[in-house]
Write a protein that holds these residues in place. Sequence first.
Motif, PDB file in Angstrom:
ATOM      1  N   ILE A  64       0.875  -0.810  -0.473  1.00  0.00           N
ATOM      2  CA  ILE A  64       0.026  -0.275  -0.206  1.00  0.00           C
ATOM      3  C   ILE A  64       0.643   0.859  -0.160  1.00  0.00           C
ATOM      4  O   ILE A  64       0.473   1.982  -0.797  1.00  0.00           O
ATOM      5  CB  ILE A  64      -0.548  -0.096   0.883  1.00  0.00           C
ATOM      6  N   GLY A  65       1.803   1.005   0.634  1.00  0.00           N
ATOM      7  CA  GLY A  65       2.960   2.370   1.302  1.00  0.00           C
ATOM      8  C   GLY A  65       1.811   3.652   1.259  1.00  0.00           C
ATOM      9  O   GLY A  65       0.381   3.191   2.121  1.00  0.00           O
ATOM     10  N   ASP A  66       2.435   4.571   1.348  1.00  0.00           N
ATOM     11  CA  ASP A  66       1.594   5.462   1.165  1.00  0.00           C
ATOM     12  C   ASP A  66       1.547   6.215  -0.117  1.00  0.00           C
ATOM     13  O   ASP A  66       1.814   6.683  -0.962  1.00  0.00           O
ATOM     14  CB  ASP A  66       2.815   6.975   2.157  1.00  0.00           C
ATOM     15  N   ILE A  67       0.091   6.760   0.116  1.00  0.00           N
ATOM     16  CA  ILE A  67      -0.904   7.414  -1.121  1.00  0.00           C
ATOM     17  C   ILE A  67      -1.447   8.321  -0.909  1.00  0.00           C
ATOM     18  O   ILE A  67      -2.286   9.056   0.182  1.00  0.00           O
ATOM     19  CB  ILE A  67      -2.716   6.300  -1.208  1.00  0.00           C
ATOM     20  N   ARG A  68      -1.058   9.619  -1.399  1.00  0.00           N
ATOM     21  CA  ARG A  68      -1.268  10.944  -1.245  1.00  0.00           C
ATOM     22  C   ARG A  68      -2.540  11.519  -2.272  1.00  0.00           C
ATOM     23  O   ARG A  68      -3.309  12.873  -1.594  1.00  0.00           O
ATOM     24  CB  ARG A  68      -0.228  11.773  -0.902  1.00  0.00           C
ATOM     25  N   SER A  69      -1.899  10.554  -3.740  1.00  0.00           N
ATOM     26  CA  SER A  69      -2.779  11.522  -3.969  1.00  0.00           C
ATOM     27  C   SER A  69      -3.004  10.404  -6.105  1.00  0.00           C
ATOM     28  O   SER A  69      -1.984   8.894  -5.730  1.00  0.00           O
ATOM     29  CB  SER A  69      -2.600  12.804  -4.893  1.00  0.00           C
ATOM     30  N   ILE A  70      -3.688  10.296  -6.913  1.00  0.00           N
ATOM     31  CA  ILE A  70      -4.034   9.392  -8.250  1.00  0.00           C
ATOM     32  C   ILE A  70      -2.285   9.566  -8.226  1.00  0.00           C
ATOM     33  O   ILE A  70      -1.619   8.435  -8.958  1.00  0.00           O
ATOM     34  CB  ILE A  70      -4.765  10.268  -8.645  1.00  0.00           C
ATOM     35  N   ASP A  71      -1.935  10.857  -8.043  1.00  0.00           N
ATOM     36  CA  ASP A  71      -0.106  10.810  -9.011  1.00  0.00           C
ATOM     37  C   ASP A  71       0.960   9.971  -8.535  1.00  0.00           C
ATOM     38  O   ASP A  71       1.084   9.549  -9.127  1.00  0.00           O
ATOM     39  CB  ASP A  71       0.067  12.456  -8.485  1.00  0.00           C
ATOM     40  N   ASP A  72       0.296   9.070  -7.204  1.00  0.00           N
ATOM     41  CA  ASP A  72       1.140   8.460  -6.576  1.00  0.00           C
ATOM     42  C   ASP A  72       1.273   6.818  -7.979  1.00  0.00           C
ATOM     43  O   ASP A  72       1.764   6.104  -8.058  1.00  0.00           O
ATOM     44  CB  ASP A  72       0.651   7.985  -5.402  1.00  0.00           C
ATOM     45  N   HIS A  73      -0.450   7.039  -8.087  1.00  0.00           N
ATOM     46  CA  HIS A  73      -0.563   5.398  -9.079  1.00  0.00           C
ATOM     47  C   HIS A  73      -0.365   6.000 -10.294  1.00  0.00           C
ATOM     48  O   HIS A  73       0.494   5.234 -10.717  1.00  0.00           O
ATOM     49  CB  HIS A  73      -1.956   5.781  -9.101  1.00  0.00           C
ATOM     50  N   VAL A  74      -0.176   7.176 -10.916  1.00  0.00           N
ATOM     51  CA  VAL A  74       0.443   7.818 -12.368  1.00  0.00           C
ATOM     52  C   VAL A  74       1.983   7.000 -12.023  1.00  0.00           C
ATOM     53  O   VAL A  74       2.873   6.708 -13.046  1.00  0.00           O
ATOM     54  CB  VAL A  74      -0.046   9.101 -12.340  1.00  0.00           C
ATOM     55  N   ASP A  75       2.843   7.667 -11.015  1.00  0.00           N
ATOM     56  CA  ASP A  75       4.214   7.274 -10.823  1.00  0.00           C
ATOM     57  C   ASP A  75       4.467   6.008 -11.287  1.00  0.00           C
ATOM     58  O   ASP A  75       5.504   5.425 -11.787  1.00  0.00           O
ATOM     59  CB  ASP A  75       4.580   7.705  -8.877  1.00  0.00           C
ATOM     60  N   ASP A  76       3.552   5.011 -10.102  1.00  0.00           N
ATOM     61  CA  ASP A  76       3.787   3.785 -10.107  1.00  0.00           C
ATOM     62  C   ASP A  76       4.280   3.181 -11.741  1.00  0.00           C
ATOM     63  O   ASP A  76       4.599   2.154 -12.054  1.00  0.00           O
ATOM     64  CB  ASP A  76       3.174   3.132  -9.635  1.00  0.00           C
ATOM     65  N   LEU A  77       2.684   3.385 -12.609  1.00  0.00           N
ATOM     66  CA  LEU A  77       2.583   2.903 -13.698  1.00  0.00           C
ATOM     67  C   LEU A  77       3.677   3.297 -14.997  1.00  0.00           C
ATOM     68  O   LEU A  77       4.060   3.063 -15.551  1.00  0.00           O
ATOM     69  CB  LEU A  77       0.854   3.642 -14.552  1.00  0.00           C
ATOM     70  N   SER A  78       4.264   4.656 -14.309  1.00  0.00           N
ATOM     71  CA  SER A  78       5.521   5.008 -15.822  1.00  0.00           C
ATOM     72  C   SER A  78       6.414   4.216 -15.142  1.00  0.00           C
ATOM     73  O   SER A  78       7.636   3.949 -15.508  1.00  0.00           O
ATOM     74  CB  SER A  78       6.097   6.997 -14.633  1.00  0.00           C
ATOM     75  N   ALA A  79       6.343   3.966 -13.943  1.00  0.00           N
ATOM     76  CA  ALA A  79       7.809   3.574 -13.499  1.00  0.00           C
ATOM     77  C   ALA A  79       7.889   1.817 -13.947  1.00  0.00           C
ATOM     78  O   ALA A  79       8.913   1.066 -14.663  1.00  0.00           O
ATOM     79  CB  ALA A  79       7.854   3.265 -11.998  1.00  0.00           C
ATOM     80  N   LEU A  80       6.806   1.392 -13.836  1.00  0.00           N
ATOM     81  CA  LEU A  80       6.137  -0.506 -14.533  1.00  0.00           C
ATOM     82  C   LEU A  80       6.974  -0.036 -16.159  1.00  0.00           C
ATOM     83  O   LEU A  80       7.263  -0.893 -16.773  1.00  0.00           O
ATOM     84  CB  LEU A  80       4.992  -0.716 -14.108  1.00  0.00           C
ATOM     85  N   ILE A  81       6.068   0.920 -16.476  1.00  0.00           N
ATOM     86  CA  ILE A  81       6.278   1.069 -18.033  1.00  0.00           C
ATOM     87  C   ILE A  81       8.119   1.140 -17.980  1.00  0.00           C
ATOM     88  O   ILE A  81       8.842   0.167 -19.235  1.00  0.00           O
ATOM     89  CB  ILE A  81       6.272   2.232 -18.706  1.00  0.00           C
ATOM     90  N   ASP A  82       9.367   1.611 -17.551  1.00  0.00           N
ATOM     91  CA  ASP A  82      10.197   2.531 -17.803  1.00  0.00           C
ATOM     92  C   ASP A  82      10.881   0.573 -17.404  1.00  0.00           C
ATOM     93  O   ASP A  82      11.994   0.254 -17.814  1.00  0.00           O
ATOM     94  CB  ASP A  82      10.821   3.078 -16.617  1.00  0.00           C
ATOM     95  N   HIS A  83      10.229  -0.127 -16.158  1.00  0.00           N
ATOM     96  CA  HIS A  83      11.157  -1.128 -15.920  1.00  0.00           C
ATOM     97  C   HIS A  83      11.269  -2.239 -16.757  1.00  0.00           C
ATOM     98  O   HIS A  83      11.922  -2.842 -16.474  1.00  0.00           O
ATOM     99  CB  HIS A  83      10.107  -1.310 -14.710  1.00  0.00           C
ATOM    100  N   PHE A  84      10.205  -2.258 -17.585  1.00  0.00           N
ATOM    101  CA  PHE A  84      10.232  -3.181 -18.542  1.00  0.00           C
ATOM    102  C   PHE A  84      10.245  -3.232 -19.772  1.00  0.00           C
ATOM    103  O   PHE A  84      10.417  -3.220 -21.087  1.00  0.00           O
ATOM    104  CB  PHE A  84       8.379  -3.970 -18.858  1.00  0.00           C
ATOM    105  N   GLY A  85      11.282  -1.343 -20.336  1.00  0.00           N
ATOM    106  CA  GLY A  85      10.967  -0.847 -21.314  1.00  0.00           C
ATOM    107  C   GLY A  85      10.718  -0.851 -22.474  1.00  0.00           C
ATOM    108  O   GLY A  85      11.005  -0.316 -23.411  1.00  0.00           O
ATOM    109  N   LEU A  86       8.887  -0.530 -21.826  1.00  0.00           N
ATOM    110  CA  LEU A  86       8.138  -0.401 -23.058  1.00  0.00           C
ATOM    111  C   LEU A  86       8.119   1.039 -23.267  1.00  0.00           C
ATOM    112  O   LEU A  86       7.814   1.599 -22.738  1.00  0.00           O
ATOM    113  CB  LEU A  86       6.752  -0.506 -22.211  1.00  0.00           C
ATOM    114  N   SER A  87       7.558   0.693 -24.562  1.00  0.00           N
ATOM    115  CA  SER A  87       6.835   2.500 -25.388  1.00  0.00           C
ATOM    116  C   SER A  87       5.916   2.161 -26.287  1.00  0.00           C
ATOM    117  O   SER A  87       5.313   0.651 -26.941  1.00  0.00           O
ATOM    118  CB  SER A  87       8.357   2.454 -26.444  1.00  0.00           C
ATOM    119  N   LYS A  88       5.170   3.129 -26.720  1.00  0.00           N
ATOM    120  CA  LYS A  88       4.250   3.367 -27.911  1.00  0.00           C
ATOM    121  C   LYS A  88       3.086   1.974 -27.071  1.00  0.00           C
ATOM    122  O   LYS A  88       2.651   1.309 -27.788  1.00  0.00           O
ATOM    123  CB  LYS A  88       4.347   2.883 -29.012  1.00  0.00           C
ATOM    124  N   VAL A  89       2.946   2.664 -25.580  1.00  0.00           N
ATOM    125  CA  VAL A  89       1.727   1.888 -25.212  1.00  0.00           C
ATOM    126  C   VAL A  89       0.840   2.023 -25.321  1.00  0.00           C
ATOM    127  O   VAL A  89      -0.076   2.871 -25.532  1.00  0.00           O
ATOM    128  CB  VAL A  89       1.960   1.296 -23.599  1.00  0.00           C
TER     129      VAL A  89
END
Length: 152
Positions: A64-89
């Motif tokens: 769960i971590g510390d959720i302050r706003s929807i931006d935390d979920h956007v951060d997670d998704l952005s980091a997952l995309i980078d982690h897997f080296g995805l683009s043009k998703v």
Amino acid sequence: MPFVTIGGITLHHRHIKATGNARPIIFINSLGTDFRIWDEIVSTFDGEMPLLVYDKRGHGLSDIGDIRSIDDHVDDLSALIDHFGLSKVVLCGLSVGGMIAQGLYARRPEIVEGLILCDTAHKIGTTDSWNTRIATVESKGIQAIADGVLKV
């Protein structure tokens, strides 16, 4: 079970690789669900394209971590995309998952090829309505709001 820790948050996910150059599709589930809601849909693609499903923080088997706003979920998704080296998703988001998809597109439009937005909006509810809902769940448990959620 596949897990990845990004920014101190461990996220449960399923990353399905595929042959060819098809655009990856990322499925983002709704509030109170986990990535299993996409199982039937994901199974129909059968390796045709790369797929990523994940449990948002606080859902399924993710931290769960510390959720302050929807931006935390956007951060997670952005980091997952980078982690897997995805683009043009292509992002497929349901309810709050659609809000997360919109947030990522607003922040990083260059990596988003398309949006599939289901039962969502740019804003859902008000600060007061969410705070009331949170307080009810904290004091009386999730069952206190279950009937209202299931009617929607």
